[in-house]
Design a protein around this motif. Sequence first.
Motif, PDB file in Angstrom:
ATOM      1  N   GLN A  86       0.960  -1.169  -0.034  1.00  8.24           N
ATOM      2  CA  GLN A  86       0.029   0.007  -0.068  1.00  8.24           C
ATOM      3  C   GLN A  86       0.866   1.370  -0.083  1.00  8.24           C
ATOM      4  O   GLN A  86       0.439   2.249  -0.963  1.00  8.24           O
ATOM      5  N   VAL A  87       1.970   1.140   0.717  1.00  7.08           N
ATOM      6  CA  VAL A  87       2.920   2.469   0.880  1.00  7.08           C
ATOM      7  C   VAL A  87       3.574   2.565  -0.413  1.00  7.08           C
ATOM      8  O   VAL A  87       3.680   3.567  -1.029  1.00  7.08           O
ATOM      9  N   SER A  88       3.925   1.406  -1.404  1.00 10.79           N
ATOM     10  CA  SER A  88       4.701   1.483  -2.340  1.00 10.79           C
ATOM     11  C   SER A  88       3.597   2.202  -3.598  1.00 10.79           C
ATOM     12  O   SER A  88       4.026   3.039  -4.320  1.00 10.79           O
ATOM     13  N   GLY A  89       2.412   1.609  -3.235  1.00 10.76           N
ATOM     14  CA  GLY A  89       1.447   2.303  -4.352  1.00 10.76           C
ATOM     15  C   GLY A  89       1.301   4.025  -4.067  1.00 10.76           C
ATOM     16  O   GLY A  89       1.070   4.681  -4.978  1.00 10.76           O
ATOM     17  N   VAL A  90       1.234   4.444  -2.589  1.00 12.27           N
ATOM     18  CA  VAL A  90       1.004   5.783  -2.469  1.00 12.27           C
ATOM     19  C   VAL A  90       2.336   6.676  -3.110  1.00 12.27           C
ATOM     20  O   VAL A  90       2.267   7.561  -3.499  1.00 12.27           O
ATOM     21  N   VAL A  91       3.448   5.813  -2.721  1.00 10.14           N
ATOM     22  CA  VAL A  91       4.592   6.562  -3.532  1.00 10.14           C
ATOM     23  C   VAL A  91       4.631   6.816  -4.967  1.00 10.14           C
ATOM     24  O   VAL A  91       4.951   7.571  -5.702  1.00 10.14           O
ATOM     25  N   ALA A  92       4.209   5.449  -5.604  1.00  3.88           N
ATOM     26  CA  ALA A  92       4.269   5.573  -6.979  1.00  3.88           C
ATOM     27  C   ALA A  92       3.239   6.601  -7.789  1.00  3.88           C
ATOM     28  O   ALA A  92       3.406   7.163  -8.554  1.00  3.88           O
ATOM     29  N   VAL A  93       2.099   6.757  -6.926  1.00  2.00           N
ATOM     30  CA  VAL A  93       0.978   7.590  -7.502  1.00  2.00           C
ATOM     31  C   VAL A  93       1.452   9.164  -7.379  1.00  2.00           C
ATOM     32  O   VAL A  93       1.496   9.881  -8.200  1.00  2.00           O
ATOM     33  N   ALA A  94       2.279   9.469  -6.173  1.00  7.31           N
ATOM     34  CA  ALA A  94       2.806  10.673  -5.895  1.00  7.31           C
ATOM     35  C   ALA A  94       3.946  11.149  -6.932  1.00  7.31           C
ATOM     36  O   ALA A  94       3.867  12.327  -7.434  1.00  7.31           O
ATOM     37  N   ALA A  95       4.696  10.097  -7.364  1.00 10.26           N
ATOM     38  CA  ALA A  95       5.823  10.299  -8.339  1.00 10.26           C
ATOM     39  C   ALA A  95       5.196  10.360  -9.780  1.00 10.26           C
ATOM     40  O   ALA A  95       5.591  11.476 -10.571  1.00 10.26           O
ATOM     41  N   ALA A  96       4.047   9.682 -10.051  1.00 11.87           N
ATOM     42  CA  ALA A  96       3.588   9.806 -11.306  1.00 11.87           C
ATOM     43  C   ALA A  96       2.980  10.991 -11.468  1.00 11.87           C
ATOM     44  O   ALA A  96       2.691  11.561 -12.583  1.00 11.87           O
ATOM     45  N   ARG A  97       2.333  11.642 -10.472  1.00 10.58           N
ATOM     46  CA  ARG A  97       1.465  12.927 -10.683  1.00 10.58           C
ATOM     47  C   ARG A  97       2.558  13.911 -10.965  1.00 10.58           C
ATOM     48  O   ARG A  97       1.952  15.024 -11.563  1.00 10.58           O
ATOM     49  N   ARG A  98       3.610  13.835 -10.500  1.00 14.39           N
ATOM     50  CA  ARG A  98       4.947  14.727 -11.035  1.00 14.39           C
ATOM     51  C   ARG A  98       5.451  14.414 -12.201  1.00 14.39           C
ATOM     52  O   ARG A  98       6.598  15.093 -12.646  1.00 14.39           O
TER      53      ARG A  98
END
Length: 195
Positions: A86-98
């Motif tokens: 779940q944390v990996s997903g949060v990190v991946a989404v934050a990076a993808a947004r940028r």
Amino acid sequence: MRVRVLGVDPGLTRCGLGVVDGGSGRTVHCVDVGVLRTPADEDLPHRLLAIADGLEQWLDRHRPDTVAIERVFSQHNVRTVMGTAQVSGVVAVAAARRGLPVVFHTPSEVKAAVTGSGSADKKQVTTMVTKLLKLAAAPRPADAADALALAVCHLWRGPMLRRMAEAEARAAQLARAHRARLAAAAQQARTGGAP
């Protein structure tokens, strides 16, 4: 040319973060290292939100070129692996947004990159990260050292992975061109050479 990587060792209780700059060859420099913590007795959505907010601050402050995340692997504790994922997903989404590239590395890839052995223990990884980055003291806890190791791993493996991807893309392009020539030759044979 400088490349900046944010390494993330995902975890719900402790999420390790390490920012490393890489230059030509194997030159690496530690920019920052730390751990985002959330209390185990807090609700999952609030824990994930706290990690997302902390991560956003790191992304704003350090502006990495790439985010390297430890790939979740099978563990005996299902709750732990679920939280990590779940944390990996949060990190991946934050990076993808940028618009930042996100790369996942397995623990054995990281260990092999920094110690030379895919089966190195946490102490060996911490020792090597401390030496490679010329740190005055070993990063604590181990999650912080692991995050730095992820960033170093990506800086050293990234160029090779990019060359492999380029070679695979070129091979696929050549294969498509070859299939098109074969199809054209088969069509010509069926029509007796008529255009």
